[in-house]
Design a protein around this motif. Structure first.
Motif, PDB file in Angstrom:
ATOM      1  N   ARG A 231       0.900  -1.213   0.003  1.00 22.25           N
ATOM      2  CA  ARG A 231       0.016  -0.107   0.079  1.00 22.25           C
ATOM      3  C   ARG A 231       0.862   1.183  -0.112  1.00 22.25           C
ATOM      4  O   ARG A 231       1.859   1.518   0.906  1.00 22.25           O
ATOM      5  CB  ARG A 231      -0.837   0.143   1.264  1.00 22.25           C
ATOM      6  CG  ARG A 231      -1.938   1.309   1.236  1.00 22.25           C
ATOM      7  CD  ARG A 231      -2.733   1.137   2.356  1.00 22.25           C
ATOM      8  NE  ARG A 231      -3.915   0.154   2.183  1.00 22.25           N
ATOM      9  CZ  ARG A 231      -4.102  -1.117   2.849  1.00 22.25           C
ATOM     10  NH1 ARG A 231      -3.084  -1.414   3.808  1.00 22.25           N
ATOM     11  NH2 ARG A 231      -4.823  -1.914   2.346  1.00 22.25           N
ATOM     12  N   ARG A 235      -2.422   6.343   0.139  1.00 20.53           N
ATOM     13  CA  ARG A 235      -3.562   5.511  -0.532  1.00 20.53           C
ATOM     14  C   ARG A 235      -4.160   4.492   0.222  1.00 20.53           C
ATOM     15  O   ARG A 235      -3.526   3.827   1.151  1.00 20.53           O
ATOM     16  CB  ARG A 235      -2.868   5.067  -1.883  1.00 20.53           C
ATOM     17  CG  ARG A 235      -2.751   6.253  -3.012  1.00 20.53           C
ATOM     18  CD  ARG A 235      -1.887   5.238  -4.267  1.00 20.53           C
ATOM     19  NE  ARG A 235      -2.396   4.243  -4.658  1.00 20.53           N
ATOM     20  CZ  ARG A 235      -2.163   3.224  -5.518  1.00 20.53           C
ATOM     21  NH1 ARG A 235      -0.795   3.909  -6.264  1.00 20.53           N
ATOM     22  NH2 ARG A 235      -2.454   2.291  -5.955  1.00 20.53           N
ATOM     23  N   ILE A 236      -5.341   4.086  -0.089  1.00 19.91           N
ATOM     24  CA  ILE A 236      -6.205   3.171   0.762  1.00 19.91           C
ATOM     25  C   ILE A 236      -6.199   1.692  -0.045  1.00 19.91           C
ATOM     26  O   ILE A 236      -6.346   0.657   0.716  1.00 19.91           O
ATOM     27  CB  ILE A 236      -7.604   3.511   1.232  1.00 19.91           C
ATOM     28  CG1 ILE A 236      -8.458   3.547  -0.042  1.00 19.91           C
ATOM     29  CG2 ILE A 236      -7.403   4.712   2.107  1.00 19.91           C
ATOM     30  CD1 ILE A 236      -9.868   4.128   0.301  1.00 19.91           C
ATOM     31  N   ASP A 237      -5.905   1.919  -1.266  1.00 18.20           N
ATOM     32  CA  ASP A 237      -6.066   0.446  -2.166  1.00 18.20           C
ATOM     33  C   ASP A 237      -4.588  -0.027  -2.173  1.00 18.20           C
ATOM     34  O   ASP A 237      -3.561   0.702  -2.061  1.00 18.20           O
ATOM     35  CB  ASP A 237      -6.417   1.025  -3.507  1.00 18.20           C
ATOM     36  CG  ASP A 237      -5.396   1.703  -4.244  1.00 18.20           C
ATOM     37  OD1 ASP A 237      -5.238   3.222  -3.829  1.00 18.20           O
ATOM     38  OD2 ASP A 237      -4.850   1.415  -5.117  1.00 18.20           O
ATOM     39  N   ARG A 238      -4.574  -1.327  -2.431  1.00 18.66           N
ATOM     40  CA  ARG A 238      -3.438  -2.240  -2.310  1.00 18.66           C
ATOM     41  C   ARG A 238      -3.001  -2.416  -3.781  1.00 18.66           C
ATOM     42  O   ARG A 238      -3.804  -2.581  -4.704  1.00 18.66           O
ATOM     43  CB  ARG A 238      -3.612  -3.627  -1.697  1.00 18.66           C
ATOM     44  CG  ARG A 238      -4.133  -3.562  -0.231  1.00 18.66           C
ATOM     45  CD  ARG A 238      -4.598  -4.617   0.500  1.00 18.66           C
ATOM     46  NE  ARG A 238      -5.924  -5.367  -0.410  1.00 18.66           N
ATOM     47  CZ  ARG A 238      -6.284  -6.165  -0.132  1.00 18.66           C
ATOM     48  NH1 ARG A 238      -5.910  -6.997   1.021  1.00 18.66           N
ATOM     49  NH2 ARG A 238      -7.624  -6.668  -0.674  1.00 18.66           N
ATOM     50  N   ASP A 239      -1.728  -2.524  -4.184  1.00 18.37           N
ATOM     51  CA  ASP A 239      -1.268  -3.028  -5.350  1.00 18.37           C
ATOM     52  C   ASP A 239      -0.606  -4.563  -5.340  1.00 18.37           C
ATOM     53  O   ASP A 239       0.287  -4.865  -4.325  1.00 18.37           O
ATOM     54  CB  ASP A 239      -0.233  -1.990  -5.807  1.00 18.37           C
ATOM     55  CG  ASP A 239      -0.873  -0.634  -6.153  1.00 18.37           C
ATOM     56  OD1 ASP A 239      -1.827  -0.616  -6.726  1.00 18.37           O
ATOM     57  OD2 ASP A 239      -0.161   0.448  -5.607  1.00 18.37           O
ATOM     58  N   ASP A 262      -8.395  -1.922  -6.043  1.00 20.56           N
ATOM     59  CA  ASP A 262      -7.594  -2.689  -4.879  1.00 20.56           C
ATOM     60  C   ASP A 262      -7.218  -4.125  -5.333  1.00 20.56           C
ATOM     61  O   ASP A 262      -8.253  -4.819  -5.904  1.00 20.56           O
ATOM     62  CB  ASP A 262      -8.532  -2.506  -3.868  1.00 20.56           C
ATOM     63  CG  ASP A 262      -7.840  -3.313  -2.557  1.00 20.56           C
ATOM     64  OD1 ASP A 262      -7.154  -2.729  -2.136  1.00 20.56           O
ATOM     65  OD2 ASP A 262      -8.327  -4.315  -2.455  1.00 20.56           O
ATOM     66  N   THR A 264      -4.236  -7.505  -4.768  1.00 16.75           N
ATOM     67  CA  THR A 264      -3.317  -8.118  -4.162  1.00 16.75           C
ATOM     68  C   THR A 264      -3.134  -9.626  -4.492  1.00 16.75           C
ATOM     69  O   THR A 264      -4.175 -10.215  -4.875  1.00 16.75           O
ATOM     70  CB  THR A 264      -3.611  -7.999  -2.652  1.00 16.75           C
ATOM     71  OG1 THR A 264      -2.537  -8.597  -1.717  1.00 16.75           O
ATOM     72  CG2 THR A 264      -4.846  -8.800  -2.305  1.00 16.75           C
TER      73      THR A 264
END
Length: 396
Positions: A231, A235-239, A262, A264
């Motif tokens: 993260r 930001r709040i979304d994950r990659d 989002d 993962t």
């Protein structure tokens, strides 16, 4: 002569017919012939089977888990069979819990294999905060599964504890992937009899601009691959990310092709076509395909399948590689419960699969899948009863 109304109606019917013809045919559902398989209770108080992971190791199948009693007590259990189809001959494997308080009460949830011997991770929640007390287990020469007693509370627990997730064997020994307060972390051992923690490693662990987490791992031809995500600050979304290493000390971070959603990676499989990382992407489950080395630039964009739904934690819980059938089989959990899916070895062409029982979402439920050749073993637990099921992958 046609009136304008009749002409408009005819035109509408033509458009609807064309749209109907353009729609693809529904993807067929795969229907395995599941057979219920008995896992006999190991020695000790009566209770119900808690089956949590399955692997093929040498000439045997192994199922790891535990037994839960009506009073809420648990103890570890490991079963094995030499039946290639996994449908008969299951028997408990002897366990030595080394008089360790939490090993005695652990449930095994992750299995690894090397040279015909298994190693396992187990845990039992306890202590002032109810955190999982993690223990590892290894196979002795006589086949007994032996617990490694805790001699260092900070090895898996303590104030920096987060999670201890998966175990695998590879070059030079064993690796565990998990997380600490400082981000993605690994543990190593030459023989699974004792592990050493490697936390706060550059590139693998957190950095000022990226918080990382590790979910699963696989051995490479010359090293290791860990899958997970990160993260970015603000930001709040994950990659989705994977990490590769030749020695488990120096790591290279590889971003998977992503989108603003989002995303993962949660599980990984090695196949004859390379590597497939599996996880979630937005409102769907996803698969990323890479080469055998997990190299930068070799990963495809996500192939999405299914729907995660809302109001539940969505995840890919299990993955099986069926070499003979040239198929992947994956278990997922979303808002509509636990489901099974299958695709080719590159993670393409996903189809839904039927299951012998329906298991809804929830913290007390579990479904996972294992496989080898063309054999699939399915573990189910709906919170009240556990089961083991076997099937060959259906031929076309």
């Amino acid at each position: 002569m046609r009136t304008p109304a009749r002409f408009a109606l005819a035109l509408l019917l033509l458009v609807l017919a064309a749209c109907d013809q353009a729609q693809p045919a529904p993807t067929p559902v795969v229907n395995p012939q599941w057979k219920s398989v008995e896992l006999p209770l190991p020695p000790g108080p009566a209770g119900r089977v808690l089956a949590r992971d399955v692997t093929r190791c040498g000439d045997r199948w192994y199922v790891g888990g535990g037994v839960g009693t009506p009073a809420g007590d648990t103890r570890p259990a490991l079963w094995s069979t030499t039946d290639p189809a996994g449908a008969t001959g299951w028997a408990p494997v002897p366990l030595d819990t080394a008089s360790d308080y939490y090993a005695i009460r652990s449930v095994l949830y992750a299995l690894g294999c090397q040279d015909g011997r298994v190693a396992a991770i187990g845990a039992k929640s306890g202590g002032a905060h109810g955190n999982p007390r993690v223990r590892t287990f290894y196979s002795r020469a006589d086949g007994t599964l032996v617990a490694v007693p805790s001699r260092d509370f900070e090895l898996y627990g303590g104030g920096r504890q987060v999670s201890v997730n998966r175990i695998a064997a590879g070059p030079g020994g064993w690796l565990i992937a998990g997380n600490r307060a400082g981000g993605a972390t690994v543990w190593t051992s030459p023989d699974a009899t004792a592990f050493t923690i490697h936390e706060d490693l550059p590139t693998l662990a957190n950095s000022p601009d990226l918080s990382t987490f590790a979910s699963d791992l696989a051995r490479l031809p010359a090293g290791w691959l860990v899958v997970g995500g990160g993260r970015l600050a603000g930001r709040i979304d994950r990659d989705p990310y994977v990490w590769t290493s030749a020695d488990a000390n120096v790591w290279n971070r590889v971003p998977l092709p992503g989108t603003p959603d989002d995303e993962t990676a949660q599980r990984v499989a090695r196949t004859a076509d390379g590597l497939v990382a599996l996880g979630v992407a937005g409102t769907a489950f996803a698969a990323w395909h890479g080469d055998a080395a997990g190299a930068t630039g070799a990963w495809s964009g996500a192939t999405r399948f299914g729907a995660t739904g809302t109001g539940a934690v969505a995840a890919v819980d299990g993955v099986a590689v069926l070499e003979t059938a040239s198929r992947l089989v994956v278990s997922t959990v979303g808002a509509d419960g636990h489901r099974l899916w299958t695709a080719d070895l590159a993670g393409k062409g996903w189809q839904s699969m039927t299951t012998p029982v329906q298991v809804g979402p929830g913290g007390n439920t579990a479904v996972t899948v294992g496989g080898a050749g063309d054999t699939m073993l399915l573990l189910t637990d709906d919170g009240t009863a556990g089961g083991l099921w076997a099937s060959q992958f259906p031929r076309a």
